[in-house]
Design a protein around this motif. Structure first.
Motif, PDB file in Angstrom:
ATOM      1  N   PHE A 479       0.837  -1.206   0.000  1.00  0.00           N
ATOM      2  CA  PHE A 479       0.000   0.000   0.000  1.00  0.00           C
ATOM      3  C   PHE A 479       0.876   1.262   0.000  1.00  0.00           C
ATOM      4  O   PHE A 479       0.553   2.253  -0.653  1.00  0.00           O
ATOM      5  CB  PHE A 479      -0.912   0.007   1.229  1.00  0.00           C
ATOM      6  CG  PHE A 479      -2.016  -1.010   1.184  1.00  0.00           C
ATOM      7  CD1 PHE A 479      -2.865  -1.091   0.093  1.00  0.00           C
ATOM      8  CD2 PHE A 479      -2.207  -1.888   2.240  1.00  0.00           C
ATOM      9  CE1 PHE A 479      -3.894  -2.030   0.048  1.00  0.00           C
ATOM     10  CE2 PHE A 479      -3.226  -2.834   2.213  1.00  0.00           C
ATOM     11  CZ  PHE A 479      -4.066  -2.907   1.115  1.00  0.00           C
ATOM     12  N   MET A 480       1.981   1.213   0.711  1.00  0.00           N
ATOM     13  CA  MET A 480       2.843   2.388   0.800  1.00  0.00           C
ATOM     14  C   MET A 480       3.499   2.678  -0.548  1.00  0.00           C
ATOM     15  O   MET A 480       3.546   3.840  -0.986  1.00  0.00           O
ATOM     16  CB  MET A 480       3.899   2.179   1.883  1.00  0.00           C
ATOM     17  CG  MET A 480       4.731   3.407   2.189  1.00  0.00           C
ATOM     18  SD  MET A 480       5.765   3.142   3.667  1.00  0.00           S
ATOM     19  CE  MET A 480       6.716   4.666   3.691  1.00  0.00           C
ATOM     20  N   ILE A 481       3.999   1.641  -1.232  1.00  0.00           N
ATOM     21  CA  ILE A 481       4.624   1.880  -2.535  1.00  0.00           C
ATOM     22  C   ILE A 481       3.587   2.375  -3.539  1.00  0.00           C
ATOM     23  O   ILE A 481       3.880   3.209  -4.411  1.00  0.00           O
ATOM     24  CB  ILE A 481       5.346   0.610  -3.043  1.00  0.00           C
ATOM     25  CG1 ILE A 481       6.368   0.960  -4.110  1.00  0.00           C
ATOM     26  CG2 ILE A 481       4.373  -0.423  -3.577  1.00  0.00           C
ATOM     27  CD1 ILE A 481       7.639   1.517  -3.564  1.00  0.00           C
ATOM     28  N   TYR A 482       2.348   1.898  -3.410  1.00  0.00           N
ATOM     29  CA  TYR A 482       1.264   2.400  -4.270  1.00  0.00           C
ATOM     30  C   TYR A 482       1.081   3.898  -4.060  1.00  0.00           C
ATOM     31  O   TYR A 482       1.020   4.676  -5.030  1.00  0.00           O
ATOM     32  CB  TYR A 482      -0.034   1.653  -3.957  1.00  0.00           C
ATOM     33  CG  TYR A 482      -1.287   2.368  -4.404  1.00  0.00           C
ATOM     34  CD1 TYR A 482      -1.660   2.392  -5.745  1.00  0.00           C
ATOM     35  CD2 TYR A 482      -2.089   3.032  -3.475  1.00  0.00           C
ATOM     36  CE1 TYR A 482      -2.804   3.066  -6.161  1.00  0.00           C
ATOM     37  CE2 TYR A 482      -3.227   3.700  -3.878  1.00  0.00           C
ATOM     38  CZ  TYR A 482      -3.582   3.723  -5.219  1.00  0.00           C
ATOM     39  OH  TYR A 482      -4.713   4.395  -5.619  1.00  0.00           O
ATOM     40  N   ASN A 483       1.002   4.326  -2.803  1.00  0.00           N
ATOM     41  CA  ASN A 483       0.791   5.740  -2.519  1.00  0.00           C
ATOM     42  C   ASN A 483       1.966   6.595  -2.975  1.00  0.00           C
ATOM     43  O   ASN A 483       1.784   7.757  -3.370  1.00  0.00           O
ATOM     44  CB  ASN A 483       0.546   5.938  -1.015  1.00  0.00           C
ATOM     45  CG  ASN A 483      -0.814   5.453  -0.583  1.00  0.00           C
ATOM     46  OD1 ASN A 483      -1.816   5.711  -1.239  1.00  0.00           O
ATOM     47  ND2 ASN A 483      -0.868   4.721   0.525  1.00  0.00           N
ATOM     48  N   VAL A 484       3.161   6.045  -2.927  1.00  0.00           N
ATOM     49  CA  VAL A 484       4.344   6.785  -3.371  1.00  0.00           C
ATOM     50  C   VAL A 484       4.376   6.888  -4.896  1.00  0.00           C
ATOM     51  O   VAL A 484       4.625   7.969  -5.460  1.00  0.00           O
ATOM     52  CB  VAL A 484       5.630   6.100  -2.850  1.00  0.00           C
ATOM     53  CG1 VAL A 484       6.872   6.719  -3.488  1.00  0.00           C
ATOM     54  CG2 VAL A 484       5.706   6.201  -1.337  1.00  0.00           C
ATOM     55  N   LEU A 485       4.112   5.765  -5.586  1.00  0.00           N
ATOM     56  CA  LEU A 485       4.178   5.766  -7.046  1.00  0.00           C
ATOM     57  C   LEU A 485       3.066   6.603  -7.673  1.00  0.00           C
ATOM     58  O   LEU A 485       3.181   7.036  -8.822  1.00  0.00           O
ATOM     59  CB  LEU A 485       4.104   4.327  -7.571  1.00  0.00           C
ATOM     60  CG  LEU A 485       5.272   3.416  -7.173  1.00  0.00           C
ATOM     61  CD1 LEU A 485       5.084   2.022  -7.754  1.00  0.00           C
ATOM     62  CD2 LEU A 485       6.597   4.007  -7.619  1.00  0.00           C
ATOM     63  N   LYS A 486       1.995   6.834  -6.950  1.00  0.00           N
ATOM     64  CA  LYS A 486       0.903   7.701  -7.440  1.00  0.00           C
ATOM     65  C   LYS A 486       1.282   9.175  -7.357  1.00  0.00           C
ATOM     66  O   LYS A 486       0.627  10.019  -7.991  1.00  0.00           O
ATOM     67  CB  LYS A 486      -0.361   7.458  -6.604  1.00  0.00           C
ATOM     68  CG  LYS A 486      -1.108   6.196  -6.947  1.00  0.00           C
ATOM     69  CD  LYS A 486      -2.166   6.421  -8.011  1.00  0.00           C
ATOM     70  CE  LYS A 486      -3.344   7.217  -7.468  1.00  0.00           C
ATOM     71  NZ  LYS A 486      -4.429   7.304  -8.474  1.00  0.00           N
ATOM     72  N   ARG A 487       2.346   9.504  -6.612  1.00  0.00           N
ATOM     73  CA  ARG A 487       2.686  10.900  -6.315  1.00  0.00           C
ATOM     74  C   ARG A 487       4.176  11.122  -6.575  1.00  0.00           C
ATOM     75  O   ARG A 487       4.992  11.073  -5.653  1.00  0.00           O
ATOM     76  CB  ARG A 487       2.309  11.221  -4.872  1.00  0.00           C
ATOM     77  CG  ARG A 487       0.811  11.053  -4.622  1.00  0.00           C
ATOM     78  CD  ARG A 487       0.447  10.989  -3.148  1.00  0.00           C
ATOM     79  NE  ARG A 487      -0.998  10.848  -3.008  1.00  0.00           N
ATOM     80  CZ  ARG A 487      -1.642   9.669  -3.048  1.00  0.00           C
ATOM     81  NH1 ARG A 487      -0.963   8.539  -3.208  1.00  0.00           N
ATOM     82  NH2 ARG A 487      -2.957   9.626  -2.934  1.00  0.00           N
ATOM     83  N   PRO A 488       4.560  11.372  -7.825  1.00  0.00           N
ATOM     84  CA  PRO A 488       5.979  11.507  -8.184  1.00  0.00           C
ATOM     85  C   PRO A 488       6.726  12.552  -7.354  1.00  0.00           C
ATOM     86  O   PRO A 488       7.901  12.350  -7.022  1.00  0.00           O
ATOM     87  CB  PRO A 488       5.921  11.896  -9.672  1.00  0.00           C
ATOM     88  CG  PRO A 488       4.632  11.310 -10.159  1.00  0.00           C
ATOM     89  CD  PRO A 488       3.682  11.445  -9.004  1.00  0.00           C
ATOM     90  N   GLN A 489       6.070  13.668  -7.018  1.00  0.00           N
ATOM     91  CA  GLN A 489       6.764  14.686  -6.226  1.00  0.00           C
ATOM     92  C   GLN A 489       7.095  14.153  -4.832  1.00  0.00           C
ATOM     93  O   GLN A 489       8.165  14.441  -4.283  1.00  0.00           O
ATOM     94  CB  GLN A 489       5.905  15.948  -6.121  1.00  0.00           C
ATOM     95  CG  GLN A 489       5.786  16.706  -7.446  1.00  0.00           C
ATOM     96  CD  GLN A 489       5.001  17.993  -7.282  1.00  0.00           C
ATOM     97  OE1 GLN A 489       4.154  18.121  -6.381  1.00  0.00           O
ATOM     98  NE2 GLN A 489       5.259  18.956  -8.147  1.00  0.00           N
TER      99      GLN A 489
END
Length: 665
Positions: A479-489
């Motif tokens: 879930f954490m990598i999903y949230n990170v990859l959705k937000r490049p900045q």
């Protein structure tokens, strides 16, 4: 000999709940302790009593913090008073007497006090039912003596007669005997309480006192707990499977913090929201029991019980030992080892080819937990352990016979095979030479108390940190990598943090403080995807919640994570916002609002370790790999039952980052 007050406390100790007579009114216990003090003063010839007066005989103090304050008051008063007067006055000092008597019992090695204030007899006393006295002799424990006197024709000791008279007058037997047992010994009690003058005097004085705890409440018609509408046969099962937290939050907003729900073959009273999390924290150990909801979990592994189903002092003792194995300092002390394991595992990830995130993270977590918890890799067993845990959770929740299916039976045998291998390795190599790991601590606990952790329970105990990590931590990583990859900045900020961390040299626990953005990303991920969205319990003792009475024996679901979705606690709750956790906002600090690991005395043991593990794994990944961002419109599919996991979520590595290797002159 022990003082009467000390023996009264031993008599009313409820070892299963780890508390003093939880059902005995406080005023009754205070009167019992007051009567105990006056009986000791009488037996020590400091006072004398009859049916009309209590008289001072000798004002000389003992140097005894239980008896001397009352003796000094009697000596100072100088007036002719009856026994009831001094009982009432001494009962006002009930808290002081109780604290002094408990401190003395603990000092003498008869009781022990554990976390959350739970009390128990020390193992040697609990097993032998005898305890040491101040003169070095050993006597039978109070309850054993009293029960033998009541249920046999043995000739009682005068002290025990006095104790029986006092306990009967104060209602103690109503809390430690069933109604059938009280009926059986009623004539015996009536006979014995008249054999001792002091006991009879105290009994008559107590019976003459008006000692209600509180004014009797006016009768009221109980409010009906609202029922959530559902489908025939299926009830609310489908709606809960689509998203348990979202389902519970909808009912919370529409019906309030308590309501009834149905699943196939199961009915629950659900309490939800911050109110429920706070109630579980404050009253969980006395109101709820964890055995029934999860009994099938350990039964399927041939185990008599596990920490999931323990309550009372055994749970506290086991949890205290296991918590040392999950301590966050262990991960911080071994942070470079965790980094090296992560590098090895992500080094196997393919470049340019999408792959499923959850199994990949399960391999990372499995290796980390294996080395940290037992110094043994689960390589080759990871998939089996994940399957086994899913089957055990389903068997405990709704499908009791699912473990009979071939794939779950195979997974169980593979799990047992791993447990045997881990134990054989540990017994051959011995404990770690520095800080003991989880398995070292469990074997130490078994050596100290084989009945608390018998050999039959070892396989499940050994597998628990492997399985739980594969389920909760690996899912949260996904879930954490999903949230990170959705937000490049956000990914750029976290990558900069990771580079700064690793450019300092070998990773240390102190250096992890620099991963502030990563920490807040982990916290927000845990808010939206909590490790423990709800827990199941059985009501051990009836209670009132939000104006409704929940009777003993009720199956209860406690929605501890519902607060995560509430606008009044987390504005715009569906938005991913890591600034919620800055000192200026601190939304997670609102009482009961943020509980991603559950609440109460069964709160997840990894609540301190997992957030640190998450940020260290993510920092290592971002330091080593270039990952493909997700499209802004990508929607993650989530399975909510039996635990929250992403469904077929795939990521892709675009390349591996190259870094200069520091050189030394």
């Amino acid at each position: 000999m022990l003082r009467f007050a000390e023996e009264i406390l031993v008599l009313v100790l409820d070892e299963e709940r780890g508390d003093l007579a939880p059902n005995l009114p406080a005023r009754s216990l205070d009167l019992a302790l007051a009567g105990a003090v006056l009986m000791d003063l009488a037996l020590e010839d400091r006072i004398d009593t009859d049916l009309e007066r209590l008289m001072l005989v000798d004002p000389t103090p003992f140097g005894d913090d239980i008896l001397d304050p009352t003796l000094a008051e009697i000596a100072k008063d100088g007036q002719s008073r009856d026994t009831a007067y001094w009982l009432g006055r001494t009962a006002g000092q009930g808290d002081r007497i109780r604290r002094a008597a408990l401190a003395r019992l603990i000092e003498r090695g008869i009781l022990r006090s554990e976390a959350h204030g739970l009390l128990s007899l020390v193992p040697s006393v609990s097993r032998s039912r005898r305890y040491p006295t101040a003169d070095g002799k050993s006597v039978e424990e109070a309850r054993l003596r009293i029960m033998r006197v009541l249920f046999s024709d043995d000739v009682p000791d005068p002290r025990d007669i006095a104790m029986i008279a006092l306990a009967n007058a104060c209602g103690v037997f109503r809390t430690i005997l069933t109604s059938e047992e009280r009926a059986q010994v009623r004539d015996r009690i009536d006979l014995l309480k008249n054999l001792d003058l002091i006991g009879r005097t105290m009994s008559l004085a107590i019976e003459g006192l008006e000692a209600p705890d509180d004014p009797a409440p006016k009768p009221r018609r109980p409010k009906e707990i609202p029922v959530v509408p559902g489908l025939p046969l299926l009830g609310n099962g489908l709606a809960m499977r689509k998203g348990l937290v979202a389902f519970l939050a909808r009912q919370y907003r529409e019906l309030g913090p308590i309501f009834r729900i149905r699943a196939p073959g199961r009915r629950f009273v659900c309490i939800a929201g911050p109110e429920a999390a706070n109630f579980l924290t404050s009253h969980g150990k006395t109101v709820f029991r964890s055995l029934e909801p999860m009994a099938n979990f350990h039964n399927q592994m041939g185990s008599s019980r596990s920490i999931l189903t323990m309550d009372g002092i055994d749970h506290v003792t086991t949890r205290k030992a296991q918590a040392r194995g999950y301590a966050v300092r262990i991960l911080k002390d071994r942070s470079q080892e965790v980094v090296d394991i992560t590098r090895d595992e992500i080094g196997k990830w393919p470049v340019g080819e999408p792959f499923e995130a959850l199994p990949a993270f399960q391999n990372v977590i499995g290796e980390q937990m294996g080395h940290m918890m037992a110094d043994y890799s689960p390589q080759g067993y990871t998939h089996d352990l994940s399957t086994l845990l899913g089957g055990l959770l389903l068997s405990a929740a709704t499908v009791p016979h699912i473990m009979k299916l071939p794939r779950f039976r195979r997974a169980r045998e593979r799990g047992r095979e791993l447990a045997r291998a881990v134990l054989a390795h540990k017994r051959k190599e011995g404990p770690r030479r520095t800080t003991p790991d989880f398995l070292d601590l469990m074997l130490e606990l078994r050596a100290a108390d084989p009945q608390l952790l018998p050999e039959t329970n070892l396989p499940l105990t050994v597998l628990a940190p492997y399985m739980v990590g594969l389920d909760t931590t690996a899912s949260t990583c996904s879930f954490m990598i999903y949230n990170v990859l959705k937000r490049p900045q956000l990914m750029e900020r976290m990558t900069a943090e990771a580079d700064a961390l690793f450019e300092q040299g070998p990773v240390s626990g102190e250096a992890l403080k620099g991963l502030d953005v990563s920490r807040r990303v982990a916290m927000e991920t845990l808010r939206l995807h909590p490790v423990s969205p709800a827990v199941l319990r059985t009501t051990a003792n009836s209670f009132e919640f939000a104006g409704h009475r929940v009777p003993a024996g009720t199956q209860v679901m406690i929605g501890t994570a519902v607060g995560h979705t509430l606008e009044e606690y987390f504005p715009d709750p569906e938005r991913f916002d890591i600034d919620r956790y800055t000192p200026a906002r601190g939304e997670h600090r609102q009482r009961g609002a943020y509980a991603p690991f559950g609440a109460g005395n069964h709160r997840c043991l990894g609540s301190g370790l997992v957030p640190v593990q998450l940020v260290l794994i993510m920092a290592t990944i971002l330091r080593e790999l270039v990952l493909e961002p997700l499209a802004p419109d990508f929607a993650l599919r989530v399975r909510s039952f039996p635990t929250m996991q992403p469904v077929d979520f795939r990521i892709r590595v675009l390349g591996r980052r190259a870094h200069k290797v520091p050189t030394t002159a």
